[in-house]
Write an enzyme that holds these catalytic residues in place. Structure first.
Site, mmCIF file in Angstrom:
data_model
loop_
_atom_site.group_PDB
_atom_site.id
_atom_site.type_symbol
_atom_site.label_atom_id
_atom_site.label_comp_id
_atom_site.label_asym_id
_atom_site.label_seq_id
_atom_site.Cartn_x
_atom_site.Cartn_y
_atom_site.Cartn_z
ATOM 1 C CG ASN A 30 -0.298 -0.051 2.531
ATOM 2 O OD1 ASN A 30 0.768 0.535 2.700
ATOM 3 N ND2 ASN A 30 -0.884 -0.740 3.487
ATOM 4 N N GLY A 38 -2.759 -10.167 3.366
ATOM 5 C CA GLY A 38 -2.545 -10.657 2.006
ATOM 6 C C GLY A 38 -1.098 -11.000 1.712
ATOM 7 C CB VAL A 39 0.722 -11.050 -1.517
ATOM 8 C CG1 VAL A 39 0.722 -9.631 -2.025
ATOM 9 C CG2 VAL A 39 1.951 -11.800 -2.015
ATOM 10 C CG ASP A 40 2.588 -5.843 2.714
ATOM 11 O OD1 ASP A 40 3.194 -5.030 2.030
ATOM 12 O OD2 ASP A 40 2.691 -5.918 3.961
ATOM 13 C CB SER A 123 -5.163 -4.433 -7.782
ATOM 14 O OG SER A 123 -4.420 -3.267 -7.504
ATOM 15 N N GLY A 125 -6.891 -8.866 -4.591
ATOM 16 C CA GLY A 125 -7.334 -9.337 -3.274
ATOM 17 C C GLY A 125 -8.139 -8.247 -2.588
ATOM 18 C CE1 TYR A 127 -5.580 -1.749 -1.072
ATOM 19 C CE2 TYR A 127 -4.066 -1.275 -2.849
ATOM 20 C CZ TYR A 127 -4.431 -1.144 -1.528
ATOM 21 O OH TYR A 127 -3.647 -0.393 -0.680
HETATM 22 P P1 ADP Z 1 -4.144 -6.133 -3.081
HETATM 23 O O1 ADP Z 1 -4.325 -5.238 -1.894
HETATM 24 O O2 ADP Z 1 -3.190 -5.537 -4.124
HETATM 25 O O3 ADP Z 1 -5.420 -6.616 -3.653
HETATM 26 P P2 ADP Z 1 -3.711 -8.738 -1.749
HETATM 27 O O4 ADP Z 1 -2.498 -9.193 -1.037
HETATM 28 O O5 ADP Z 1 -4.966 -8.567 -0.953
HETATM 29 O O6 ADP Z 1 -3.279 -7.373 -2.500
HETATM 30 O O7 ADP Z 1 -4.030 -9.719 -2.944
HETATM 31 C C1 ADP Z 1 -3.301 -9.753 -4.159
HETATM 32 C C2 ADP Z 1 -3.204 -11.177 -4.652
HETATM 33 O O8 ADP Z 1 -2.173 -11.852 -3.914
HETATM 34 C C3 ADP Z 1 -4.466 -12.009 -4.448
HETATM 35 O O9 ADP Z 1 -4.679 -12.784 -5.628
HETATM 36 C C4 ADP Z 1 -4.103 -12.918 -3.280
HETATM 37 O O10 ADP Z 1 -4.796 -14.145 -3.333
HETATM 38 C C5 ADP Z 1 -2.642 -13.138 -3.565
HETATM 39 N N1 ADP Z 1 -1.801 -13.685 -2.487
HETATM 40 C C6 ADP Z 1 -1.986 -13.686 -1.149
HETATM 41 N N2 ADP Z 1 -0.961 -14.322 -0.524
HETATM 42 C C7 ADP Z 1 -0.098 -14.711 -1.514
HETATM 43 C C8 ADP Z 1 1.137 -15.422 -1.554
HETATM 44 N N3 ADP Z 1 1.732 -15.858 -0.427
HETATM 45 N N4 ADP Z 1 1.723 -15.650 -2.761
HETATM 46 C C9 ADP Z 1 1.159 -15.214 -3.906
HETATM 47 N N5 ADP Z 1 -0.010 -14.547 -3.937
HETATM 48 C C10 ADP Z 1 -0.625 -14.305 -2.759
#
Ligand code: ADP
Length: 176
Positions: A30, A38-40, A123, A125, A127
């Site tokens: 962000n 999420g992925v962060d 974006s 997840g 977002y």
């Molecule tokens: P955003 O806020 O950009 O939407 P999110 O992290 O919520 O970011 O989601 C972005 C994508 O990353 C989604 O498809 C989610 O399922 C995916 N994601 C979550 N954890 C992981 C991971 N460990 N490896 C790869 N993708 C992931």
């Protein structure tokens, strides 16, 4: 699924991006570079506290742009933190900003002399970007770069869960 584009390779895999061994992995961050979910969250948990320390020093990142830190305890040497748009109704420049998030990340990798980069589905997840449209933008941006430049050898999309993987695969099939 893997396709050759000019001298480069575009690959789709289902999996967890924190396990990737590419030169860089991309984080869907962000603007404050202070996430958690999420992925962060997964990247910071797996990479250890040094990544967050570097993020704190950088201070933030505007939507559509990218910054780079080292990879901490990850196998990847670097983490490129980019900020995708929060999807509202599709009329707020979301498509341009999502394209820019991908392209800024690839260009930053290129500037650093990196050869391989892994992306999550930015974006899509928290977002809430519609998956199919997001996949089209992600794939087209990566393919256009590989066609135009030859410095990056491998772009991988590491997709979390079957649905995301299947959507990317379906959209890639339409583009080749
Ligand atoms: P955003 O806020 O950009 O939407 P999110 O992290 O919520 O970011 O989601 C972005 C994508 O990353 C989604 O498809 C989610 O399922 C995916 N994601 C979550 N954890 C992981 C991971 N460990 N490896 C790869 N993708 C992931």
């Amino acid at each position: 699924m893997e396709v050759k584009i000019a001298n480069g390779t575009l690959a789709l895999v289902e999996g967890n991006i924190t396990c990737e061994e590419t030169d860089a992995i991309v984080n869907a961050a962000n603007t404050r570079l202070m996430g958690g979910a999420g992925v962060d969250g997964a990247i910071h948990r797996a990479g250890g506290p040094s990544i967050m320390e570097e993020c704190r020093k950088i201070g933030g990142c505007p939507t559509g742009q990218a910054v780079i830190t080292t990879g901490g305890d990850l196998k990847a040497k670097y983490v490129i933190h980019t900020v995708g748009p929060i999807y509202q109704d599709g009329t707020k420049g979301e498509a341009e900003l999502l394209k820019s998030a991908y392209l800024s990340s690839i260009k930053l990798a290129s500037t650093k002399g990196l050869k391989s980069i892994s992306f999550p589905a930015i974006s899509t997840g928290a977002y809430a970007y519609p998956l199919k449209e997001a996949a089209q933008i992600a794939l087209k941006t990566a393919m256009d770069y590989l066609r135009e430049y030859s410095d990056i050898e491998l772009i991988r999309f590491v997709l979390f869960g079957r649905k995301t993987y299947d959507t990317f695969r379906e959209e890639l099939r339409k583009l080749i």
